[in-house]
Design a protein around this motif. Structure first.
Motif, PDB file in Angstrom:
ATOM      1  N   THR A 127       0.940  -0.861   0.081  1.00  0.00           N
ATOM      2  CA  THR A 127       0.013  -0.132   0.008  1.00  0.00           C
ATOM      3  C   THR A 127       0.712   1.295   0.066  1.00  0.00           C
ATOM      4  O   THR A 127       1.646   1.163   1.124  1.00  0.00           O
ATOM      5  CB  THR A 127      -1.298  -0.546   0.898  1.00  0.00           C
ATOM      6  OG1 THR A 127      -1.439  -1.547   1.370  1.00  0.00           O
ATOM      7  CG2 THR A 127      -1.630   1.680   1.610  1.00  0.00           C
ATOM      8  N   PRO A 128       0.767   2.191  -0.981  1.00  0.00           N
ATOM      9  CA  PRO A 128       2.031   3.081  -1.193  1.00  0.00           C
ATOM     10  C   PRO A 128       1.309   4.106  -0.134  1.00  0.00           C
ATOM     11  O   PRO A 128       0.320   4.577  -0.170  1.00  0.00           O
ATOM     12  CB  PRO A 128       1.661   4.162  -2.725  1.00  0.00           C
ATOM     13  CG  PRO A 128       0.453   3.194  -2.804  1.00  0.00           C
ATOM     14  CD  PRO A 128       0.025   2.048  -1.956  1.00  0.00           C
ATOM     15  N   SER A 129       2.488   4.953   0.593  1.00  0.00           N
ATOM     16  CA  SER A 129       2.447   5.895   1.463  1.00  0.00           C
ATOM     17  C   SER A 129       2.772   6.756   1.659  1.00  0.00           C
ATOM     18  O   SER A 129       4.704   7.111   0.306  1.00  0.00           O
ATOM     19  CB  SER A 129       3.201   4.708   3.217  1.00  0.00           C
ATOM     20  OG  SER A 129       2.721   4.298   3.446  1.00  0.00           O
ATOM     21  N   ILE A 130       2.362   8.169   1.516  1.00  0.00           N
ATOM     22  CA  ILE A 130       3.207   9.915   1.012  1.00  0.00           C
ATOM     23  C   ILE A 130       2.789  10.754   2.122  1.00  0.00           C
ATOM     24  O   ILE A 130       2.199  10.677   3.395  1.00  0.00           O
ATOM     25  CB  ILE A 130       2.194  10.462   0.388  1.00  0.00           C
ATOM     26  CG1 ILE A 130       1.545   8.964  -0.976  1.00  0.00           C
ATOM     27  CG2 ILE A 130       2.641  11.541  -0.296  1.00  0.00           C
ATOM     28  CD1 ILE A 130       2.425   8.761  -2.372  1.00  0.00           C
ATOM     29  N   GLY A 131       4.618  11.280   2.278  1.00  0.00           N
ATOM     30  CA  GLY A 131       4.307  11.742   2.786  1.00  0.00           C
ATOM     31  C   GLY A 131       4.036  13.206   3.215  1.00  0.00           C
ATOM     32  O   GLY A 131       4.224  13.734   2.045  1.00  0.00           O
ATOM     33  N   ILE A 132       3.292  14.063   4.188  1.00  0.00           N
ATOM     34  CA  ILE A 132       3.130  15.783   3.967  1.00  0.00           C
ATOM     35  C   ILE A 132       3.381  16.046   5.175  1.00  0.00           C
ATOM     36  O   ILE A 132       3.546  15.414   6.432  1.00  0.00           O
ATOM     37  CB  ILE A 132       1.011  15.188   3.410  1.00  0.00           C
ATOM     38  CG1 ILE A 132       0.640  15.050   2.540  1.00  0.00           C
ATOM     39  CG2 ILE A 132       0.740  17.416   3.634  1.00  0.00           C
ATOM     40  CD1 ILE A 132      -0.612  15.047   2.055  1.00  0.00           C
ATOM     41  N   VAL A 133       4.703  17.027   4.717  1.00  0.00           N
ATOM     42  CA  VAL A 133       4.828  18.355   5.776  1.00  0.00           C
ATOM     43  C   VAL A 133       4.754  19.714   5.289  1.00  0.00           C
ATOM     44  O   VAL A 133       4.753  19.737   4.471  1.00  0.00           O
ATOM     45  CB  VAL A 133       6.386  17.132   5.966  1.00  0.00           C
ATOM     46  CG1 VAL A 133       6.339  16.226   6.389  1.00  0.00           C
ATOM     47  CG2 VAL A 133       6.880  17.617   4.834  1.00  0.00           C
ATOM     48  N   GLY A 134       5.279  20.399   6.522  1.00  0.00           N
ATOM     49  CA  GLY A 134       5.057  21.670   6.710  1.00  0.00           C
ATOM     50  C   GLY A 134       5.151  22.725   7.743  1.00  0.00           C
ATOM     51  O   GLY A 134       5.120  22.020   8.793  1.00  0.00           O
ATOM     52  N   THR A 135       4.695  24.020   7.637  1.00  0.00           N
ATOM     53  CA  THR A 135       5.177  24.701   8.713  1.00  0.00           C
ATOM     54  C   THR A 135       4.111  24.601   9.771  1.00  0.00           C
ATOM     55  O   THR A 135       3.247  23.859   9.342  1.00  0.00           O
ATOM     56  CB  THR A 135       4.884  26.533   8.216  1.00  0.00           C
ATOM     57  OG1 THR A 135       4.988  27.222   9.683  1.00  0.00           O
ATOM     58  CG2 THR A 135       4.146  26.761   7.641  1.00  0.00           C
ATOM     59  N   ARG A 136       4.440  25.318  11.035  1.00  0.00           N
ATOM     60  CA  ARG A 136       2.984  25.030  11.577  1.00  0.00           C
ATOM     61  C   ARG A 136       2.445  26.157  11.533  1.00  0.00           C
ATOM     62  O   ARG A 136       1.270  26.074  12.687  1.00  0.00           O
ATOM     63  CB  ARG A 136       4.002  24.641  13.489  1.00  0.00           C
ATOM     64  CG  ARG A 136       4.633  23.435  13.695  1.00  0.00           C
ATOM     65  CD  ARG A 136       5.584  23.740  14.644  1.00  0.00           C
ATOM     66  NE  ARG A 136       5.238  22.124  15.584  1.00  0.00           N
ATOM     67  CZ  ARG A 136       6.343  21.268  14.997  1.00  0.00           C
ATOM     68  NH1 ARG A 136       7.407  21.602  14.250  1.00  0.00           N
ATOM     69  NH2 ARG A 136       6.657  20.559  15.550  1.00  0.00           N
ATOM     70  N   HIS A 137       2.533  27.080  11.308  1.00  0.00           N
ATOM     71  CA  HIS A 137       2.222  28.503  10.848  1.00  0.00           C
ATOM     72  C   HIS A 137       1.534  28.209   9.227  1.00  0.00           C
ATOM     73  O   HIS A 137       1.960  29.637   8.824  1.00  0.00           O
ATOM     74  CB  HIS A 137       2.542  29.085  11.039  1.00  0.00           C
ATOM     75  CG  HIS A 137       2.798  29.191  12.696  1.00  0.00           C
ATOM     76  ND1 HIS A 137       2.786  29.581  13.521  1.00  0.00           N
ATOM     77  CD2 HIS A 137       4.330  28.876  13.169  1.00  0.00           C
ATOM     78  CE1 HIS A 137       2.901  29.381  14.639  1.00  0.00           C
ATOM     79  NE2 HIS A 137       4.150  28.906  14.729  1.00  0.00           N
ATOM     80  N   PRO A 138       0.616  27.462   8.785  1.00  0.00           N
ATOM     81  CA  PRO A 138       0.111  28.251   7.362  1.00  0.00           C
ATOM     82  C   PRO A 138      -0.113  29.602   7.201  1.00  0.00           C
ATOM     83  O   PRO A 138      -1.357  29.136   7.774  1.00  0.00           O
ATOM     84  CB  PRO A 138      -0.153  26.353   7.309  1.00  0.00           C
ATOM     85  CG  PRO A 138      -0.860  25.700   7.870  1.00  0.00           C
ATOM     86  CD  PRO A 138      -0.326  26.604   9.504  1.00  0.00           C
ATOM     87  N   SER A 139      -0.254  29.132   6.365  1.00  0.00           N
ATOM     88  CA  SER A 139      -1.553  30.343   5.162  1.00  0.00           C
ATOM     89  C   SER A 139      -2.593  29.384   4.824  1.00  0.00           C
ATOM     90  O   SER A 139      -2.904  28.424   4.991  1.00  0.00           O
ATOM     91  CB  SER A 139      -0.881  31.138   4.766  1.00  0.00           C
ATOM     92  OG  SER A 139      -1.033  29.750   3.384  1.00  0.00           O
ATOM     93  N   GLU A 140      -3.467  30.210   4.424  1.00  0.00           N
ATOM     94  CA  GLU A 140      -4.982  29.568   4.550  1.00  0.00           C
ATOM     95  C   GLU A 140      -4.789  29.272   3.034  1.00  0.00           C
ATOM     96  O   GLU A 140      -5.560  27.792   2.809  1.00  0.00           O
ATOM     97  CB  GLU A 140      -6.002  31.058   4.046  1.00  0.00           C
ATOM     98  CG  GLU A 140      -7.260  30.950   5.767  1.00  0.00           C
ATOM     99  CD  GLU A 140      -7.314  30.297   6.477  1.00  0.00           C
ATOM    100  OE1 GLU A 140      -8.046  29.492   6.120  1.00  0.00           O
ATOM    101  OE2 GLU A 140      -6.955  30.507   7.535  1.00  0.00           O
ATOM    102  N   TYR A 141      -3.176  29.743   2.006  1.00  0.00           N
ATOM    103  CA  TYR A 141      -3.447  28.221   0.787  1.00  0.00           C
ATOM    104  C   TYR A 141      -3.325  27.448   1.199  1.00  0.00           C
ATOM    105  O   TYR A 141      -3.211  26.783   0.666  1.00  0.00           O
ATOM    106  CB  TYR A 141      -3.029  29.942   0.264  1.00  0.00           C
ATOM    107  CG  TYR A 141      -1.797  28.917  -1.393  1.00  0.00           C
ATOM    108  CD1 TYR A 141      -2.417  28.697  -2.229  1.00  0.00           C
ATOM    109  CD2 TYR A 141      -0.668  28.473  -0.949  1.00  0.00           C
ATOM    110  CE1 TYR A 141      -2.009  28.137  -3.661  1.00  0.00           C
ATOM    111  CE2 TYR A 141       0.119  28.042  -2.190  1.00  0.00           C
ATOM    112  CZ  TYR A 141      -0.445  28.130  -3.189  1.00  0.00           C
ATOM    113  OH  TYR A 141       0.087  26.901  -3.664  1.00  0.00           O
ATOM    114  N   GLY A 142      -2.303  27.097   1.922  1.00  0.00           N
ATOM    115  CA  GLY A 142      -1.951  26.224   2.173  1.00  0.00           C
ATOM    116  C   GLY A 142      -2.519  24.909   3.084  1.00  0.00           C
ATOM    117  O   GLY A 142      -1.733  23.680   2.997  1.00  0.00           O
ATOM    118  N   LYS A 143      -4.061  25.920   3.911  1.00  0.00           N
ATOM    119  CA  LYS A 143      -3.669  24.514   4.286  1.00  0.00           C
ATOM    120  C   LYS A 143      -5.437  24.088   2.966  1.00  0.00           C
ATOM    121  O   LYS A 143      -4.900  23.289   3.738  1.00  0.00           O
ATOM    122  CB  LYS A 143      -5.039  25.273   5.685  1.00  0.00           C
ATOM    123  CG  LYS A 143      -4.698  25.772   7.069  1.00  0.00           C
ATOM    124  CD  LYS A 143      -5.190  27.058   7.971  1.00  0.00           C
ATOM    125  CE  LYS A 143      -4.347  27.474   9.239  1.00  0.00           C
ATOM    126  NZ  LYS A 143      -5.216  27.630  10.232  1.00  0.00           N
TER     127      LYS A 143
END
Length: 372
Positions: free
Chosen positions: A118-134
């Protein structure tokens, strides 16, 4: 004689002995049980085992009885894997140079997922995202969940939380890699999310029960996020961000890295733009991302003997034959081939190029190779 995983656990208690040294000990002695009883001279023959480390090993192992310690440890830590359990330990992590010697877990185990089917994909990023990022994190996580991917993240505030929530809401499966014990919820506001993940996915950590948050733990856990994933997506990240550490680990592990492009005016996108400049794939939309991920090879079950007979048995020079023999029918990452052959990276790279030119091997995305 205590079971082998008791020795993985015992060795992990000795200061100065990390995942890489443990792999070397295993390779040198065959098992960590044999390494546990090795004398000083034999231990000094292991690369990276200097006098100070060996003195510490001899001193500390005299205080630990592996089988007794395993029984005591399991009282508070009933569920964990060690790398010798190759039938259940996450296969992608085993391909890396530094798989955790002890990997604790809570939740619902999916053996097909652990075996890499089953393929797994990591998703990471800032703790303080913009609305665009969210917004884009939710879009991408939802699409991945609906297309059968497992979403791996770190349950931190911001992008991680958005990724887990969206995946769960879409009915998908998600894995949270913690920098605390698997029984410690951090940040505390994610307690409800944590309970949902236990019902619909898995929580894992290399730290035992009751381990509190500690700053150095989080960069370390990022290597597990990268190691558990077939590819890593960085949604939004400033120049100094833990997400960039995860991306570096992904590169080290020969995983693909994809990035959500952002504005030059947005400080939270500067790290993403730097990754793009260094060759990361650019996400131009959900369909575009799914197309790129669709090009990634999927691991199949063990082929039948009839399939094996279809493969040619070429007459090759010894080095080429050694590399050819190491490559399985399913794709393998470059670093796994190096480990399998025990040859230098340069020699393996040269051999692979020659095998490609003769049409015997083909290269796939993410520096993975398989027999043609």
């Amino acid at each position: 004689m205590a079971e082998e995983r008791a020795f993985w656990l015992a060795w992990s208690q000795i200061n100065g002995i990390g995942p890489i040294l443990l792999r070397r000990l295993q390779q040198q002695f065959g098992t960590l049980a044999a390494a546990w009883s090795a004398d000083r001279t034999s231990l000094l023959a292991v690369e990276g085992m200097g006098l100070q480390v060996v003195d510490k090993v001899v001193k500390e192992r005299s205080r630990i009885h592996p089988e007794t310690f395993l029984q005591q440890h399991q009282q508070q830590n009933p569920s964990f894997w060690t790398p010798n359990q190759t039938d259940i330990y996450p296969r992608l992590l085993l391909e890396t140079a530094s798989p955790p010697p002890v990997l604790y877990y809570r939740g619902k185990v999916d053996i097909q997922e652990n075996l890499g089917f089953t393929p797994s994909i990591g998703i990471v990023g800032t703790r303080h995202p913009s609305e665009y990022g969210k917004r884009w994190t939710r879009k991408i996580s939802t699409a991945l969940a609906k297309n059968g991917f497992t979403v791996v993240s770190g349950m931190a505030e911001g992008i991680d939380t958005e990724a887990h929530h969206a995946c769960l809401e879409a009915g998908g499966r998600t894995i949270a890699v913690l920098g605390t014990g698997v029984d410690v919820v951090y940040p505390p506001r994610n307690r409800e999310l944590y309970q949902q993940i236990l019902q619909q996915g898995l929580v894992i950590s290399e730290y035992p029960a009751k381990t509190p948050p500690d700053r150095p733990h989080f960069p370390q856990r990022n290597r597990i996020i990268a190691g558990m994933s077939r590819a890593v997506i960085v949604m939004e990240a400033p120049v100094k961000s833990g997400a960039l550490i995860t991306a570096r680990f992904a590169n080290d592990f020969c995983r693909d890295v994809y990035v959500l492009p952002g504005s030059l005016d947005n400080e939270r996108s500067q790290g993403c733009l730097a990754l793009i400049n260094n060759g990361a794939g650019v996400i131009l939309g959900v369909e575009h991302l799914l197309e790129m991920l669709g090009a990634m090879p999927q691991l199949d079950a063990t082929p039948s003997s009839q399939q094996l007979e279809l493969l040619p048995s070429p007459d090759l020079a010894p080095e080429l034959q050694q590399v050819w023999n190491a490559i399985a029918l399913e794709s393998m990452p470059f670093d796994a081939i190096v480990q399998q052959t025990n040859m230098s990276a340069g020699a393996v790279s040269s051999a692979l190029l020659q095998l490609e030119l003769t049409g015997l091997v083909m290269q796939l995305p993410g520096m993975r190779y398989q027999k043609a």
